[in-house]
Scaffold this motif. Structure first.
Motif, PDB file in Angstrom:
ATOM      1  N   THR A   7       0.816  -1.209   0.000  1.00 29.61           N
ATOM      2  CA  THR A   7       0.000   0.000   0.000  1.00 29.61           C
ATOM      3  C   THR A   7       0.850   1.259   0.000  1.00 29.61           C
ATOM      4  O   THR A   7       1.836   1.369   0.716  1.00 29.61           O
ATOM      5  N   ASP A   8       0.428   2.182  -0.863  1.00 31.81           N
ATOM      6  CA  ASP A   8       0.993   3.513  -0.890  1.00 31.81           C
ATOM      7  C   ASP A   8       0.518   4.238   0.377  1.00 31.81           C
ATOM      8  O   ASP A   8      -0.411   3.768   1.048  1.00 31.81           O
ATOM      9  N   LEU A   9       1.139   5.349   0.732  1.00 32.67           N
ATOM     10  CA  LEU A   9       0.735   6.087   1.944  1.00 32.67           C
ATOM     11  C   LEU A   9      -0.025   7.375   1.595  1.00 32.67           C
ATOM     12  O   LEU A   9      -1.248   7.446   1.754  1.00 32.67           O
ATOM     13  N   ASP A  10       0.678   8.388   1.105  1.00 36.19           N
ATOM     14  CA  ASP A  10       0.054   9.697   0.857  1.00 36.19           C
ATOM     15  C   ASP A  10      -0.995   9.602  -0.251  1.00 36.19           C
ATOM     16  O   ASP A  10      -0.705   9.142  -1.356  1.00 36.19           O
ATOM     17  N   GLY A  11      -2.203  10.035   0.056  1.00 34.91           N
ATOM     18  CA  GLY A  11      -3.284  10.002  -0.939  1.00 34.91           C
ATOM     19  C   GLY A  11      -4.014   8.672  -0.969  1.00 34.91           C
ATOM     20  O   GLY A  11      -5.064   8.550  -1.603  1.00 34.91           O
ATOM     21  N   THR A  12      -3.457   7.655  -0.292  1.00 36.47           N
ATOM     22  CA  THR A  12      -4.069   6.326  -0.287  1.00 36.47           C
ATOM     23  C   THR A  12      -4.540   5.952   1.127  1.00 36.47           C
ATOM     24  O   THR A  12      -5.719   5.692   1.326  1.00 36.47           O
ATOM     25  N   LEU A  13      -3.624   5.979   2.096  1.00 33.31           N
ATOM     26  CA  LEU A  13      -4.041   5.685   3.482  1.00 33.31           C
ATOM     27  C   LEU A  13      -4.566   6.936   4.185  1.00 33.31           C
ATOM     28  O   LEU A  13      -5.011   6.869   5.329  1.00 33.31           O
ATOM     29  N   GLY A 172      -2.972   2.194  -4.783  1.00 36.10           N
ATOM     30  CA  GLY A 172      -2.295   3.478  -4.827  1.00 36.10           C
ATOM     31  C   GLY A 172      -3.150   4.574  -5.421  1.00 36.10           C
ATOM     32  O   GLY A 172      -4.307   4.349  -5.811  1.00 36.10           O
ATOM     33  N   ASP A 173      -2.581   5.787  -5.476  1.00 40.66           N
ATOM     34  CA  ASP A 173      -3.326   6.958  -5.954  1.00 40.66           C
ATOM     35  C   ASP A 173      -2.621   7.752  -7.052  1.00 40.66           C
ATOM     36  O   ASP A 173      -3.253   8.587  -7.697  1.00 40.66           O
ATOM     37  N   SER A 174      -1.309   7.521  -7.243  1.00 46.06           N
ATOM     38  CA  SER A 174      -0.617   8.456  -8.148  1.00 46.06           C
ATOM     39  C   SER A 174       0.182   7.760  -9.240  1.00 46.06           C
ATOM     40  O   SER A 174       0.398   6.542  -9.212  1.00 46.06           O
ATOM     41  N   ARG A 175       0.638   8.589 -10.195  1.00 45.42           N
ATOM     42  CA  ARG A 175       1.481   8.105 -11.300  1.00 45.42           C
ATOM     43  C   ARG A 175       2.677   7.319 -10.780  1.00 45.42           C
ATOM     44  O   ARG A 175       3.136   6.382 -11.426  1.00 45.42           O
ATOM     45  N   THR A 176       3.198   7.732  -9.622  1.00 38.59           N
ATOM     46  CA  THR A 176       4.396   7.061  -9.087  1.00 38.59           C
ATOM     47  C   THR A 176       4.084   5.618  -8.667  1.00 38.59           C
ATOM     48  O   THR A 176       4.991   4.844  -8.408  1.00 38.59           O
ATOM     49  N   ASP A 177       2.792   5.268  -8.610  1.00 43.80           N
ATOM     50  CA  ASP A 177       2.414   3.888  -8.248  1.00 43.80           C
ATOM     51  C   ASP A 177       2.321   2.957  -9.461  1.00 43.80           C
ATOM     52  O   ASP A 177       2.148   1.749  -9.301  1.00 43.80           O
ATOM     53  N   ILE A 178       2.442   3.497 -10.674  1.00 37.81           N
ATOM     54  CA  ILE A 178       2.348   2.673 -11.889  1.00 37.81           C
ATOM     55  C   ILE A 178       3.403   1.563 -11.848  1.00 37.81           C
ATOM     56  O   ILE A 178       3.109   0.397 -12.097  1.00 37.81           O
TER      57      ILE A 178
HETATM   58 MG   LIG Z   1       0.448   8.416  -3.009  1.00 37.63          MG
END
Ligand SMILES: [Mg+2]
Ligand SMILES: O=C(O)COP(=O)(O)O
Length: 222
Positions: A7-13, A172-178
């Protein structure tokens, strides 16, 4: 059967994108997953001390990928994935593009954060000329040593955890999660995610950020 949830943190949790306030319901859902035998790992652009603290205090057991893919921790072992970025280069980047450095930069070695988070073509060119990688998470710009990005860190975590791609879920929530999604079997984008991430996700959730985490974990456990 999913054994590991990334799991991603910022924008996700968090309760929404753009806030640092963690969603209590999402944390409870992570604990439910852990109780059901799914190990949870944090994969984030945040620094190692921040994520190690959260990992332990939230009761997670899957380890973590910090510094946007550049640092991995699993079962007491730490591993550096990316080249170190010299301090002078970090300051030069901030000065050239008039950026503010993240308070966490003091605790980073291969990946550094800056705001505002708006990524410009000149920044990509600047980084490429120096053999570096630059990305935006929506919260911050990340300047990293090669290879940079969440993919390399996630591959190392899966190797240390001895878990296969098909046994791995990711949210996740962002491009960096691709890049993280490319390494996982089931992938879920929260409803307020970047459109680029939704395009590569196997599931587009109905709910945003932390509520989306609850939605995804309910799916995995049912
Ligand atoms: Mg994020
Ligand atoms: O550190 C950031 O910029 C965002 O972190 P994230 O990867 O948890 O969204």
């Amino acid at each position: 059967m999913i054994k590991l949830l990334l799991t991603d943190l910022d924008g996700t949790l968090t309760e929404d994108r753009g806030t640092y306030v963690v969603d209590i319901g999402a944390i409870k859902a992570l604990r439910r997953a852990e109780k059901a035998g799914i190990r949870v790992a944090l994969v984030s652009g945040n620094s190692y001390p921040v994520l190690r603290g959260l990992h332990n205090y939230l009761g997670l057991s899957g380890g973590l990928v910090a510094e946007n893919g550049c640092f991995v921790f699993h079962g007491g072992v730490t591993f550096r994935v990316c080249e170190t970025v010299p301090r002078e280069v970090v300051s030069e980047f901030a000065k050239t593009f008039n950026l503010r450095e993240s308070w966490q930069n003091e605790f980073r070695r291969s990946d550094f954060g800056f705001t505002p988070a708006e990524l410009k073509d000149e920044m990509i060119k600047w980084a490429e000329e120096r053999g570096l990688v630059v990305q935006s998470s929506g919260y911050a710009l990340h300047l990293s040593g090669k290879p940079g990005g969440k993919g390399a860190g996630v591959r190392k975590l899966l190797e240390l955890a001895n878990v296969k791609r098909e046994e791995t879920g990711a949210i996740g929530d962002s491009r960096t999660d691709i890049e993280m999604f490319r390494e996982a079997g089931i992938t879920a984008a929260v409803s307020n995610a970047d459109p680029e991430l939704k395009r590569v996700a196997s599931i587009s959730l109905k709910l945003k950020s932390g509520a989306g985490v609850m939605e995804f974990i309910d799916m995995l456990l049912s």
